[in-house]
Design an enzyme around this catalytic site. Structure first.
Site, PDB file in Angstrom:
ATOM      1  N   GLY A   1       0.792  -1.124   0.146  1.00 23.40           N
ATOM      2  CA  GLY A   1      -0.115  -0.032  -0.122  1.00 23.40           C
ATOM      3  C   GLY A   1       0.788   1.358   0.023  1.00 23.40           C
ATOM      4  O   GLY A   1       0.292   2.342   0.407  1.00 23.40           O
TER       5      GLY A   1
ATOM      6  N   ASP B   1      -1.400   8.102  -6.770  1.00 13.63           N
ATOM      7  CA  ASP B   1       0.042   7.274  -6.473  1.00 13.63           C
ATOM      8  C   ASP B   1       0.988   8.134  -7.330  1.00 13.63           C
ATOM      9  O   ASP B   1       2.107   8.567  -6.911  1.00 13.63           O
ATOM     10  CB  ASP B   1       0.052   6.075  -6.321  1.00 13.63           C
ATOM     11  CG  ASP B   1      -1.040   5.326  -5.619  1.00 13.63           C
ATOM     12  OD1 ASP B   1      -1.691   5.993  -4.722  1.00 13.63           O
ATOM     13  OD2 ASP B   1      -1.307   4.057  -5.605  1.00 13.63           O
TER      14      ASP B   1
ATOM     15  N   TYR C   1     -10.707  -4.207  -5.392  1.00 13.93           N
ATOM     16  CA  TYR C   1     -10.354  -2.864  -6.017  1.00 13.93           C
ATOM     17  C   TYR C   1     -11.395  -2.631  -6.914  1.00 13.93           C
ATOM     18  O   TYR C   1     -12.107  -1.638  -6.958  1.00 13.93           O
ATOM     19  CB  TYR C   1      -9.073  -2.828  -6.137  1.00 13.93           C
ATOM     20  CG  TYR C   1      -8.876  -1.327  -6.388  1.00 13.93           C
ATOM     21  CD1 TYR C   1      -8.129  -0.487  -5.239  1.00 13.93           C
ATOM     22  CD2 TYR C   1      -8.611  -0.521  -7.525  1.00 13.93           C
ATOM     23  CE1 TYR C   1      -7.862   0.818  -5.708  1.00 13.93           C
ATOM     24  CE2 TYR C   1      -8.478   0.621  -7.837  1.00 13.93           C
ATOM     25  CZ  TYR C   1      -7.873   1.417  -6.797  1.00 13.93           C
ATOM     26  OH  TYR C   1      -7.641   2.730  -6.971  1.00 13.93           O
TER      27      TYR C   1
END
Length: 384
Positions: free
Chosen positions: A125, A173, A222
């Site tokens: 993560g 990200d 997800y």
């Protein structure tokens, strides 16, 4: 050996000559704003002092030879030809970024030898995949002296992960790895890509505790969470859940709940979480660490109860951390979910108490040894 040094020495060992340049792209940790990025919402991450180092040298042809140091595997492909997908997942991150860089800059046909290594734990993560994508994107940009911005490199990295790897991630990200700022948290508007840096509070450390329960976003749940959010956005008649205010949600919540219980719960998390990010910015400006701690706790509860992405080991780590930290500071799960890490904003004087409490209890309770990192907020991708 630090990753920058390692990629340089291993390049020479593997290819038999010295690399010309090295690019370093950091991983990231998200303070608050989880699963809001692909709903066009707000996030507040920072780049961390762990990342991916890529050492490279130009070739006089269009062949890419890639050496993945950490797994001792290699890849080779010709970028003048159609770049095919591989059965090896790691290769698709590299190939996908190069492919989409070429779509943006068709003139890019520069071959290279590349050696890469990372000290971001995989499937934790902390965005090991984004660090890889951004380091390869920046490498292409340097190799070809290409006229593309860091934000564009970030979106190309996201596209590679969505289309070439098959993980339907948002853009947080990649944007953080590309645009992070030293000693700052960065509030990102994932629709406009506007970035507002906020200093990390003085007297506080960012501690990351890895549950060492691994997650895999491609095979995890997800993608189904994303579909449930899209269903809810359609229900409200908006482009994305970012466009629904908490008041509008309350007005039609019962109707949505009756129609689709899961979409209701997912929307409840995303809409409240977006609001929490904006409140967190205000709390940081006011140096109100109690308020920030409350918001982090609410975020975790929402991920556990409404988005349903936490697991017992993570919930237990958060409980322990909240006890050790007290009211000034906070803890929550960070990342996609189903394992990975928790993030703590912890007063300097309580770091050792936090480490001790978790070391004494987590393994005894779960049978798994945690890993404890103290991080600093770092700059985004750079040539070193």
């Amino acid at each position: 050996m630090p990753p920058i040094e390692l990629s340089q020495t291993q390049f020479e060992q593997h290819f038999g000559y010295a690399s010309q340049q090295t690019v370093f792209a950091p991983g990231r940790v998200n303070i608050i704003g989880e699963h809001t990025d692909y709903n066009d919402g707000f996030v507040m991450p920072c780049a961390i002092n762990y990342g991916m180092s890529v050492s490279f040298a130009k070739r006089d042809d269009s062949i890419w030879r890639v050496y993945a140091i950490d797994i001792n595997e290699t890849d080779a492909f010709d970028i003048k030809k159609e770049i095919p997908q591989s059965e090896d997942k790691w290769k698709n991150y590299v190939r996908g970024v190069v492919k989409y860089i070429q779509e943006r800059c068709p003139e890019f046909i520069q071959g290279a030898d590349i050696a890469m290594t990372s000290d971001v734990p995989m499937s934790s993560g902390l965005s090991s995949s984004a660090a890889l994508e951004i380091s390869i994107g920046k490498t292409c940009q340097v190799l070809g002296n290409l006229p593309i911005s860091l934000a564009e490199i970030a979106l190309i990295g996201q596209r590679a992960e969505n289309k070439f790897v098959g993980a339907n991630c948002g853009n947080m990200d990649q944007l953080t790895s590309a645009l992070g700022q030293k000693d700052h948290l960065v509030m990102i508007d994932c629709r406009s890509l506007d970035i507002s840096p906020t200093p990390v509070p003085q007297g506080y450390f960012i501690a990351i505790i890895n549950s060492n329960v691994k997650h895999d976003l491609v095979t995890g749940e997800y993608n189904s969470r994303r579909q449930e959010c899209e269903f809810a956005a359609q229900f409200f008649g908006v482009k994305a859940l970012r466009d629904v205010s908490p008041e509008q949600f309350i007005e039609r919540a019962a109707e949505l709940q009756q129609l689709n219980e899961l979409a209701y719960k997912r929307a409840k998390h995303v809409i409240s979480e977006n609001h929490r990010v904006l409140e967190a910015v205000e709390a940081l400006k006011a140096n109100d660490m109690q308020k920030l701690g409350v918001l982090m706790g609410e975020s975790h509860d929402s991920m556990r109860d409404d988005f349903e992405i936490t697991i017992p080991e993570i919930d237990y780590l958060v409980e322990l951390a909240q006890v050790a930290i007290g009211k000034n500071g906070g803890a929550r799960m960070t990342g996609g979910g189903f394992g990975g890490c928790i993030i703590c904003l912890v007063p300097n004087e309580k770091v050792e108490a936090l480490r001790k409490l978790i070391a004494e209890n987590y393994q005894k309770q779960t049978g798994i040894q945690e890993t404890f990192y103290v991080c600093t907020a770092s700059d985004g991708v750079r040539v070193v």
